[in-house]
Scaffold this active site. Sequence first.
Site, short mmCIF file in Angstrom:
data_model
loop_
_atom_site.label_atom_id
_atom_site.label_comp_id
_atom_site.label_asym_id
_atom_site.label_seq_id
_atom_site.Cartn_x
_atom_site.Cartn_y
_atom_site.Cartn_z
N ARG A 54 0.18 -5.88 21.53
CA ARG A 54 1.22 -6.57 20.77
C ARG A 54 0.65 -7.83 20.12
NH1 ARG A 54 5.20 -10.30 22.36
NH2 ARG A 54 4.83 -9.89 24.57
N TYR A 107 13.57 -4.55 -4.31
CA TYR A 107 13.78 -3.50 -3.31
C TYR A 107 15.02 -3.81 -2.48
CZ TYR A 107 12.90 -0.72 0.90
OH TYR A 107 13.03 0.13 1.96
N ASP A 179 5.53 -9.28 -3.49
CA ASP A 179 5.45 -7.89 -3.05
C ASP A 179 4.58 -7.14 -4.05
OD1 ASP A 179 5.78 -5.25 -2.38
OD2 ASP A 179 7.96 -5.37 -2.11
N LYS A 204 3.36 3.18 1.36
CA LYS A 204 3.29 3.79 0.03
C LYS A 204 1.83 4.01 -0.38
CE LYS A 204 7.82 2.92 -0.01
NZ LYS A 204 7.99 1.94 1.05
#
Length: 843
Positions: A54, A107, A179, A204
Amino acid sequence: MPGRSTITVHADREVRPGRAVAPPIHRTAAFSAEDAAAFAQGAVAPRGTDFYTRFGNPNHAQVAAVVAELENTEAAMVTASGMAALTTAVLALVSAGDHVIGQRSTYGGTASVLLNLLPRLGVTTTLVDQTDPGAFARALTPRTCLILVETPSNPLLRITDLRAVAELARAHDVLTMADNTFATPLNQRPTDFGIDLVWHSATKYLNGHSDVSAGVLAGPAEILDRVWDVGLPTGATLGPIDAWLLLRGMRTLPLRMPRHNANGLALAEALTSHPAVTQVHCPGLSTHPQHKLATDQLSGFGGVLGIEFAGGFETADAFLGRLRYPRRSAGPGRRGVAGRASGVHVARHAQRGTTRGSGSARPDPAGRGHGGHGRSGGRRARGGRRAARRDVFEGVHPMKATKAVKTTKAVKVMTKTLLRGGTVVSMDPAVGDLDRGDVLIEDGVIVEVAERVEAPDAEVVDATDRIVMPGFVDNHRHTWQTAFRGVGADWTFPEWALAMHRTVKPHYQPEDVYAGTLLGRLEALHSGVTTMLDWYHVARSHAHEDAAAAALRDAPGRSIFCLGAGWGTPDPVDADIRRVRSDLPGDGPVTMALGLRGPEATGMDTVARELELAAELGLRTSLHVEASGTIAALREHGLLQDTTTFVHANGVSDEELRMLADAGGSLSVSPDVELKMGFGPPVTGRALAAGLRPTLSVDDVPSAGGDMFSTMRTAFAVQRGLDGGLRSRDLLEFATVDAARSCGLDTRTGTLTPGKDADVVLLRTDDLTVFPATDPVGTVVSAGHPGLVDTVLVAGRVVKRDGALVGVDLPALRTRLLASRDRIAAAAGVPLDGTWRPRPEPA
């Protein structure tokens, strides 16, 4: 510097463990330590790789090394998704009271963070048109700490001028994040233009195989360490196997992107001439409005296109169904096309720039700085500037004494809400009314209205025995007078003017304005008014104005702060309008209008100057008018505009009403106040005869009731008594779609239309006062009352549920308003026992 292909294959060489040519998968939850000192070091080292997965993992480090070099940044980190990268970064960089600027075309997940998540944490947000670089400057406030951009944007492929945004942000010591998902670092590197942080949905292009959900964030190491501190407790961790798959996918990115670029542009060019296609959104096309900027900023345009079809949804769906190889999917992928209408509606909503639930900024009452927002490369920290922040009450925040409106708890935000089984009165002829129907809402936007909607993943609101209709729009109300409700029921207009403007107003403090405005706005919400224009004319100081604006922000509704000059004063207001406008940029739930004083009070030159100012700032205007001649004079001087709403107009001639109709202007009728105060019969019928669609407003509660039901009923009864005209549906149109149009908001609210904001009210029909509701519209107009308002949604947010406002401590607010009223009355020397009757001097 090595080439991009070399970077993707070798940039992780320094962090490859062992001698393996292909990196191994470190599929372990924890790592051993040589001794206690090494264990302690691993527990605190940011973005470590050998303590606990983590905290970090060697597979994470390899991906981060490649991304950092590709994006030309000092460091990078990986997360479980692109949304995890964005959300973790934003949570690390903002605090309650801050302001964040985003863009309209973005988005849907990013829009949800800006419009839903951050406002619940006390962070205000503004969405701007990213095609206008000046819009970012106009949206800046003293509390702005972060600007989020996305270019090319999803799904409209709009371009943001990265250099202009970066230069603006640097000049104001504001951080920037971009982004870069649709561009990838192969086509664009935002840091080359001065952007601070870059994030991707690595799901993506970076991965490229649709088999991983991942995100990456790149930027200065010092900032990423702070982001990691937040990501650690939130657990936004990418699994080692997914990190390994992501790294493998990135190895071929330089080979894939040129093919994406070529194929995307070829397809875009082919589609532009297809008769079924009305528009292709692709920045590589010479017809794209930002093609020049795109070619300056991008070396390629990617493989994502936005296509609009002449036949709308049905044609688009048929197109998707005929594709041989691509599949319908939730996002761009190896063989996917994003074809869900809901995704389109989310993007449209974000594009319109509504900051649903911006909530209220909670400035630090002590003016403390928020340090820790420092930049790399020696840029100064922002703490000193923030320490100088001026509170809206110059040291006394209006909510300091009583935290009565808990904005962060006022709404249960859901991605999808289904209003099930109600009697739908849409007010949209194309949608119609339904005896039994469903309304589906996604991210605050109405997606579908039909007899039956299937949405198994939606929160269901049972609308059985409810009328489901658009929220009311009140385009003229003076809420600052709320504390003196009912005292003017017997007053004429001269008595009201003497009482409110000359007797009590001089004793109003900012906290009094705040209390009255907040309770007045909550009252309107309680009775189903989702949009309200607050016509403010206290005009005692900047602090009074800021108090009113703060109250509107703290009420979870859609509000328009209509700022006008003091009653009858000729003083110039340009600087004041500009000052307030800078804090109400026009894209949030609280916007601004300009209250005109009119030629009788100040002269035609002043009206011309104020209209010119309104046009410059993009503001609609409102003007109280009584006597005949004003509208004709405005027309003669070329000042009769379609952006002005005229209030009352009882003494205006029929010819002038036709002039107003020809100009496209609006008319607001306040029937209760007009009849009681001696203005004469409302002009509802005469306006219709002149070609105007009148609208309805409450005006003020010292003289009349504060709900739209009684307002509609008075207007209906009077006009029917005069000429037998009007239908009940006319009145409902006046109070919804027509009023929304007068506010310039008819594309966002006023009807239950797919694509519009979900401003919705649910009215009980099982109450004995309206049961049985055989004719829903007739029932609402002839027998409706606030007690029927069961549920209210504003942009999809539930602000009233089961008959009660959500997250509002009404007892505390009542106590506060009573104290305000009693103090003002004592200072003004007026009785509160019903005997107060102002005595104006004879004319």
